[in-house]
Scaffold this active site. Structure first.
Site, PDB file in Angstrom:
ATOM      1  N   LYS A  15      -6.820 -18.697  49.682  1.00 38.60           N
ATOM      2  CA  LYS A  15      -8.226 -18.715  49.255  1.00 38.60           C
ATOM      3  C   LYS A  15      -9.092 -17.854  50.176  1.00 38.60           C
ATOM      4  O   LYS A  15      -9.826 -16.993  49.716  1.00 38.60           O
ATOM      5  CB  LYS A  15      -8.767 -20.155  49.240  1.00 38.60           C
ATOM      6  CG  LYS A  15      -8.008 -21.091  48.317  1.00 38.60           C
ATOM      7  CD  LYS A  15      -8.649 -22.471  48.269  1.00 38.60           C
ATOM      8  CE  LYS A  15      -8.635 -23.209  49.597  1.00 38.60           C
ATOM      9  NZ  LYS A  15      -7.312 -23.738  49.998  1.00 38.60           N
ATOM     10  N   ARG A  25     -13.532 -30.249  46.687  1.00 38.89           N
ATOM     11  CA  ARG A  25     -12.192 -30.772  46.945  1.00 38.89           C
ATOM     12  C   ARG A  25     -12.020 -32.184  46.402  1.00 38.89           C
ATOM     13  O   ARG A  25     -10.948 -32.746  46.517  1.00 38.89           O
ATOM     14  CB  ARG A  25     -11.923 -30.784  48.452  1.00 38.89           C
ATOM     15  CG  ARG A  25     -11.129 -29.568  48.962  1.00 38.89           C
ATOM     16  CD  ARG A  25     -11.071 -29.653  50.477  1.00 38.89           C
ATOM     17  NE  ARG A  25      -9.948 -28.985  51.063  1.00 38.89           N
ATOM     18  CZ  ARG A  25      -9.991 -27.765  51.608  1.00 38.89           C
ATOM     19  NH1 ARG A  25     -11.096 -27.051  51.578  1.00 38.89           N
ATOM     20  NH2 ARG A  25      -8.918 -27.266  52.180  1.00 38.89           N
ATOM     21  N   ARG A  75       0.315 -18.897  60.579  1.00 34.04           N
ATOM     22  CA  ARG A  75      -1.066 -18.694  61.001  1.00 34.04           C
ATOM     23  C   ARG A  75      -1.345 -19.479  62.284  1.00 34.04           C
ATOM     24  O   ARG A  75      -2.078 -19.014  63.153  1.00 34.04           O
ATOM     25  CB  ARG A  75      -2.035 -19.123  59.894  1.00 34.04           C
ATOM     26  CG  ARG A  75      -3.488 -18.878  60.267  1.00 34.04           C
ATOM     27  CD  ARG A  75      -4.445 -19.058  59.109  1.00 34.04           C
ATOM     28  NE  ARG A  75      -4.513 -20.446  58.671  1.00 34.04           N
ATOM     29  CZ  ARG A  75      -5.200 -20.853  57.611  1.00 34.04           C
ATOM     30  NH1 ARG A  75      -5.867 -19.984  56.877  1.00 34.04           N
ATOM     31  NH2 ARG A  75      -5.226 -22.124  57.267  1.00 34.04           N
ATOM     32  N   ARG A 126      -6.013 -22.709  65.387  1.00 36.04           N
ATOM     33  CA  ARG A 126      -6.437 -23.867  64.580  1.00 36.04           C
ATOM     34  C   ARG A 126      -5.464 -25.003  64.788  1.00 36.04           C
ATOM     35  O   ARG A 126      -4.280 -24.891  64.451  1.00 36.04           O
ATOM     36  CB  ARG A 126      -6.491 -23.480  63.097  1.00 36.04           C
ATOM     37  CG  ARG A 126      -7.776 -22.815  62.717  1.00 36.04           C
ATOM     38  CD  ARG A 126      -7.783 -22.410  61.269  1.00 36.04           C
ATOM     39  NE  ARG A 126      -7.608 -23.518  60.341  1.00 36.04           N
ATOM     40  CZ  ARG A 126      -7.776 -23.411  59.032  1.00 36.04           C
ATOM     41  NH1 ARG A 126      -8.129 -22.253  58.512  1.00 36.04           N
ATOM     42  NH2 ARG A 126      -7.593 -24.446  58.247  1.00 36.04           N
ATOM     43  N   ARG A 128      -2.114 -32.505  54.760  1.00 38.40           N
ATOM     44  CA  ARG A 128      -3.127 -31.728  54.024  1.00 38.40           C
ATOM     45  C   ARG A 128      -2.637 -31.458  52.597  1.00 38.40           C
ATOM     46  O   ARG A 128      -3.416 -31.517  51.647  1.00 38.40           O
ATOM     47  CB  ARG A 128      -3.415 -30.409  54.743  1.00 38.40           C
ATOM     48  CG  ARG A 128      -4.222 -30.614  56.019  1.00 38.40           C
ATOM     49  CD  ARG A 128      -4.095 -29.452  56.958  1.00 38.40           C
ATOM     50  NE  ARG A 128      -4.675 -28.224  56.455  1.00 38.40           N
ATOM     51  CZ  ARG A 128      -4.473 -27.030  57.013  1.00 38.40           C
ATOM     52  NH1 ARG A 128      -3.718 -26.925  58.084  1.00 38.40           N
ATOM     53  NH2 ARG A 128      -5.039 -25.956  56.509  1.00 38.40           N
TER      54      ARG A 128
END
Ligand code: B4P
Length: 191
Positions: free
Chosen positions: A14, A89, A128, A134, A146
């Site tokens: 996204k 969401r 990532r 993160r 998640r």
């Protein structure tokens, strides 16, 4: 005015695709994930609250998220439209978005959903995590949570817009440019 929801599970691309789409369509990109990370970076009360949920891979409560999103929209009234990335969401978030846009004689143009299998999502997020700093990308249990939260709470948002004939599904596997082209085909139909 064009109001797009860029939809998909965590790691589906996204954020990556939004960066390309906003250039092509000249829309304001609003990512609730980025807004939360900015609040965390600034050490605000909202950021501290959000961090406690994000670190576990849980959703930040609706009232916090909706208020933050509405503020961002109110601060930017003179735009050609929005790309909502990571929002809504939950169904209550979708209802709040529809209500807010309705109050401006506007509506969601389309929800464009990227489809990617779980194995690929986990691989992308772990990759990532090696460089992003993160904390929600480094722990495999958090990543799996998640994805589970997405299945439990968020897929209902696609059903909600599908029932209004506003949802389209795009294969999110392939090169970034290939996926971008697929998205543009769909978005050009409503732009
Ligand atoms: P987000 O910031 O939205 O995080 P995300 O879903 O992981 O990001 P995204 O899906 O954009 O990642 P991208 O594909 O670009 O949310 C983080 C957290 O914030 C949530 O867990 C929640 O706690 C909270 N939150 C946010 N919004 C909320 C809301 N509305 N309500 C409640 N809580 C909320 O990138 C993934 C990786 O894949 C990148 O490394 C990228 O380079 C790579 N990649 C992209 N495209 C690829 C391709 N085609 N092939 C290979 N790799 C690719």
């Amino acid at each position: 005015m064009i109001n797009l929801i860029l939809f998909g599970p965590p790691g589906s691309g996204k954020g990556t695709q939004a960066a390309k789409l906003l250039e092509r369509y000249n829309l304001l990109h609003i990512s609730t994930g980025d807004l939360f990370r900015s609040e965390i970076g600034n050490g605000t009360e909202l950021g501290l609250k959000a961090k406690s949920y994000m670190d576990k891979g849980e959703l930040v409560p609706d009232e916090v998220t909706i208020g933050m999103l509405e503020n961002k929209v109110e601060q930017n009234p003179d735009v050609k439209g929005y790309i909502f990335d990571g929002f809504p969401r939950t169904v209550p978030q979708a209802e709040a978005l529809d209500k807010m846009l309705g109050g401006k004689q506007q509506a969601v143009s389309s929800l464009v959903a990227l489809t990617v299998d779980d194995e690929e999502l986990i691989q992308r997020l772990l990759n990532r995590g090696k460089t992003s700093g993160r904390s929600d990308d480094t722990n495999i249990d958090t990543i799996k949570n998640r994805i589970q939260v997405y299945k439990n709470n968020t897929t209902a948002v696609a059903d909600y817009y599908n029932s209004k004939d506003k949802a389209v599904f795009v294969d999110g596997i392939g090169s970034i440019d290939e996926i971008f082209s697929r998205l543009c085909v769909e978005i050009d139909k409503v732009a």
